[in-house]
Design an enzyme around this catalytic site. Sequence first.
Site, PDB file in Angstrom:
ATOM      1  N   ALA A  74      -1.151   4.661  10.473  1.00  0.00           N
ATOM      2  CA  ALA A  74      -1.825   4.597   9.173  1.00  0.00           C
ATOM      3  C   ALA A  74      -2.999   3.615   9.174  1.00  0.00           C
ATOM      4  O   ALA A  74      -3.964   3.798   8.436  1.00  0.00           O
ATOM      5  CB  ALA A  74      -0.830   4.221   8.084  1.00  0.00           C
ATOM      6  N   THR A  75      -2.927   2.587  10.000  1.00  0.00           N
ATOM      7  CA  THR A  75      -4.051   1.642  10.061  1.00  0.00           C
ATOM      8  C   THR A  75      -5.319   2.382  10.472  1.00  0.00           C
ATOM      9  O   THR A  75      -6.364   2.294   9.809  1.00  0.00           O
ATOM     10  CB  THR A  75      -3.750   0.510  11.077  1.00  0.00           C
ATOM     11  OG1 THR A  75      -2.591  -0.197  10.626  1.00  0.00           O
ATOM     12  CG2 THR A  75      -4.918  -0.442  11.223  1.00  0.00           C
ATOM     13  N   ASN A 155       3.829  -1.381  -0.209  1.00  0.00           N
ATOM     14  CA  ASN A 155       4.763  -1.767   0.847  1.00  0.00           C
ATOM     15  C   ASN A 155       5.585  -3.001   0.516  1.00  0.00           C
ATOM     16  O   ASN A 155       6.591  -3.254   1.157  1.00  0.00           O
ATOM     17  CB  ASN A 155       4.006  -1.979   2.171  1.00  0.00           C
ATOM     18  CG  ASN A 155       2.735  -2.747   1.998  1.00  0.00           C
ATOM     19  OD1 ASN A 155       1.879  -2.386   1.202  1.00  0.00           O
ATOM     20  ND2 ASN A 155       2.601  -3.840   2.716  1.00  0.00           N
ATOM     21  N   GLN A 183       3.948   4.620   2.984  1.00  0.00           N
ATOM     22  CA  GLN A 183       5.284   4.268   2.490  1.00  0.00           C
ATOM     23  C   GLN A 183       5.972   5.395   1.734  1.00  0.00           C
ATOM     24  O   GLN A 183       7.193   5.378   1.583  1.00  0.00           O
ATOM     25  CB  GLN A 183       5.192   3.030   1.580  1.00  0.00           C
ATOM     26  CG  GLN A 183       4.809   1.754   2.301  1.00  0.00           C
ATOM     27  CD  GLN A 183       5.936   1.175   3.156  1.00  0.00           C
ATOM     28  OE1 GLN A 183       7.102   1.529   2.995  1.00  0.00           O
ATOM     29  NE2 GLN A 183       5.591   0.286   4.071  1.00  0.00           N
ATOM     30  N   SER A 203       2.031   7.509   8.504  1.00  0.00           N
ATOM     31  CA  SER A 203       2.519   6.784   9.667  1.00  0.00           C
ATOM     32  C   SER A 203       3.920   7.282  10.003  1.00  0.00           C
ATOM     33  O   SER A 203       4.802   7.290   9.141  1.00  0.00           O
ATOM     34  CB  SER A 203       2.569   5.284   9.337  1.00  0.00           C
ATOM     35  OG  SER A 203       3.165   4.578  10.394  1.00  0.00           O
ATOM     36  N   THR A 241      -7.110  11.619  24.564  1.00  0.00           N
ATOM     37  CA  THR A 241      -6.016  12.547  24.879  1.00  0.00           C
ATOM     38  C   THR A 241      -4.877  12.355  23.892  1.00  0.00           C
ATOM     39  O   THR A 241      -4.420  11.228  23.691  1.00  0.00           O
ATOM     40  CB  THR A 241      -5.516  12.282  26.318  1.00  0.00           C
ATOM     41  OG1 THR A 241      -6.625  12.414  27.195  1.00  0.00           O
ATOM     42  CG2 THR A 241      -4.418  13.266  26.713  1.00  0.00           C
ATOM     43  N   CYS A 327       3.340 -13.056   5.617  1.00  0.00           N
ATOM     44  CA  CYS A 327       1.950 -12.834   5.983  1.00  0.00           C
ATOM     45  C   CYS A 327       1.929 -12.517   7.450  1.00  0.00           C
ATOM     46  O   CYS A 327       2.614 -13.124   8.223  1.00  0.00           O
ATOM     47  CB  CYS A 327       1.098 -14.055   5.675  1.00  0.00           C
ATOM     48  SG  CYS A 327       1.743 -15.569   6.327  1.00  0.00           S
TER      49      CYS A 327
HETATM   50  C1  LIG Z   1       1.105   0.788   3.093  1.00  0.00           C
HETATM   51  C2  LIG Z   1       0.871   0.692   4.571  1.00  0.00           C
HETATM   52  N1  LIG Z   1      -0.300   1.092   5.081  1.00  0.00           N
HETATM   53  C3  LIG Z   1      -0.546   1.026   6.386  1.00  0.00           C
HETATM   54  C4  LIG Z   1       0.373   0.533   7.272  1.00  0.00           C
HETATM   55  C5  LIG Z   1       0.036   0.470   8.728  1.00  0.00           C
HETATM   56  O1  LIG Z   1       0.670   1.538   9.401  1.00  0.00           O
HETATM   57  P1  LIG Z   1       0.702   1.642  10.979  1.00  0.00           P
HETATM   58  O2  LIG Z   1       1.720   0.653  11.442  1.00  0.00           O
HETATM   59  O3  LIG Z   1       1.117   3.060  11.259  1.00  0.00           O
HETATM   60  O4  LIG Z   1      -0.652   1.361  11.485  1.00  0.00           O
HETATM   61  C6  LIG Z   1       1.612   0.097   6.781  1.00  0.00           C
HETATM   62  C7  LIG Z   1       2.610  -0.472   7.695  1.00  0.00           C
HETATM   63  O5  LIG Z   1       2.845  -1.630   7.763  1.00  0.00           O
HETATM   64  C8  LIG Z   1       1.865   0.187   5.391  1.00  0.00           C
HETATM   65  O6  LIG Z   1       3.014  -0.240   4.877  1.00  0.00           O
END
Ligand SMILES: Cc1ncc(COP(=O)(O)O)c(C=O)c1O
Length: 403
Positions: A74-75, A155, A183, A203, A241, A327
Site C-alpha cells: 500500500a505504501t 489504522n 485496513q 496491501s 518482474t 511512532c
Molecule cells: C492505512 C495504511 N496505509 C498504508 C500502509 C502501508 O502498507 P504496506 O505495508 O503494504 O506498504 C499501512 C500499513 O501499515 C496502513 O495501515
Amino acid sequence: MITKPIYLDHQATTPLDERVLEAMLPYLTSQYGNPSSPHAYGRVAARAVRTARRHVVDLVGAKNELEIVFTSGATEANHLAIVGAALAARPSGGHIITTAIEHKAVLAACRRLVEHHGYTLTRVGVDRHGRVHPADIAAALAPNTVLVSVMHANNEIGTLQRLAAIAEITAPRGILLHTDAAQSAGYGLLDVAGLGVDLASLSAHKLHGPKGIGALYLRGGIGITAQQTGGGQERGLRAGTPNVPAIVGFGAAARLITSDAVPPPRRLRFLRDRLQNGLLAAIPGTSVNGHPHRRLPGNLSLTLPGIEAVELLDRVPDIAASTGSACNTGSGEPSHVLTAIGLTRAQARATLRLSLGRTTTDNDIVQTIDLVTRAAHSNIHCSSPTEPPDPPQGRLCGNPIAR
Ligand SMILES: Cc1ncc(COP(=O)(O)O)c(C=O)c1O
C-alpha cells in the site's frame, strides 16, 4: 499457561493463512517462470498472475483486470496513486486535498507534490471520532484541485469514512478521489463502484496474505504517470518482474474473503465488544477512541487513565499489541492521528491499540482482560491526561520512559 504471546496487533500485520501458503508454494519451487517469458514456464506463471488479478478484481468490485496494478504494497500504491494521478492531471502547480489522519505514506506522497512539483496542499481536520466531514472537503476545494485522498479506515482508531458522500462532491467536478483502503479491504468493506472512488490502495499482508505485495485499483480511463519505469510490466504503470508467488498469495487471500471461507466480521465485533466492555469495567476512567459504531470490527483503541501504554505493554509480554501512539520513525512525536482527534500528548502516551483478527479466540479475550487489568492496577503512571501538552522530550516508542 500462555505458551506464546496473544497476538492482538492485526492492524500492523496479519498471520499468513495456511491456505494462502499452500497456494503460493508451487510458485516458490517448481513453477518459477517469468510471466513475460514466451514458453511453458512463463505461461504457467502468467496464468497464475491472471487468476490472482481476477480475485483482487472481485475483492474490490472493480470492472475488470485492467483496473488492477500490482505493487509492492500500500505504501507504493499510495505514492503511485497520489503522485501519478496528480502529475498526469496537471504536471505542475495544482492543488490536492487530504486529511489530518492519513497514513504517513499518503502524507509523504502529498509532500512530494508540494516540495518538488509546486502543488499546494490542504489537510482537512476530523472530528473527535476521527471522521472527516464531507462539507469540509467541499469547503477546501479550489479551482485547480485535481485530487482528494481520504483513507477508508484508519489504522490506529479504525474509523470508517463516508467516501460515497465525498465522491458526490468530487465526481461532478471531475476531481479524482483516492482512498487508502489497506485496513478495510480485508473485511470485504471496499466496493469501489458503490463508494465512487477512482483509485484505491491495497496491501496483502493486512488480509492474511504475504508481505511485500499490494495493488492499486485504478478506474478504467484514468491516466496516471508511472513512478517506476524501465519495463513494460503492469501495462507500463509499474516496471519490474512481477513477484509471482506473492501475487498468487494475494489472490488466494482475496479469494478466501470473497468466497466466505473466513469467519464473518460480526464474530470479530462480538469479541472486540467483549474486550472493550471488560476493560472499561475493570479500569475506570478508560475511554475508547474512534467512532463508536462506524469503525473496523477488530479495532480497539483505548486511552487509559494516566497510564503509560508503552510501559504497560512492557509489563505484559504475553500480549503482542501496539501503543496507539506508536511512532515508526523514533521521532518521539505523539501520533498525529490521536492529536488530530483532540488527545493531549499525555493521553496519546496512555493509548493502547488492541487489534483482533481471524485467529483471536474467546480465551485470548478473557486472558487479555485479566492481564491488562492487572498491569493497569500496578501503578504505571504518566502525567495526568488532562494536563497541557508535554515538552517534546517524552519518549513514545522504543526507549525507557522518563516518568
Ligand atoms: C492505512 C495504511 N496505509 C498504508 C500502509 C502501508 O502498507 P504496506 O505495508 O503494504 O506498504 C499501512 C500499513 O501499515 C496502513 O495501515
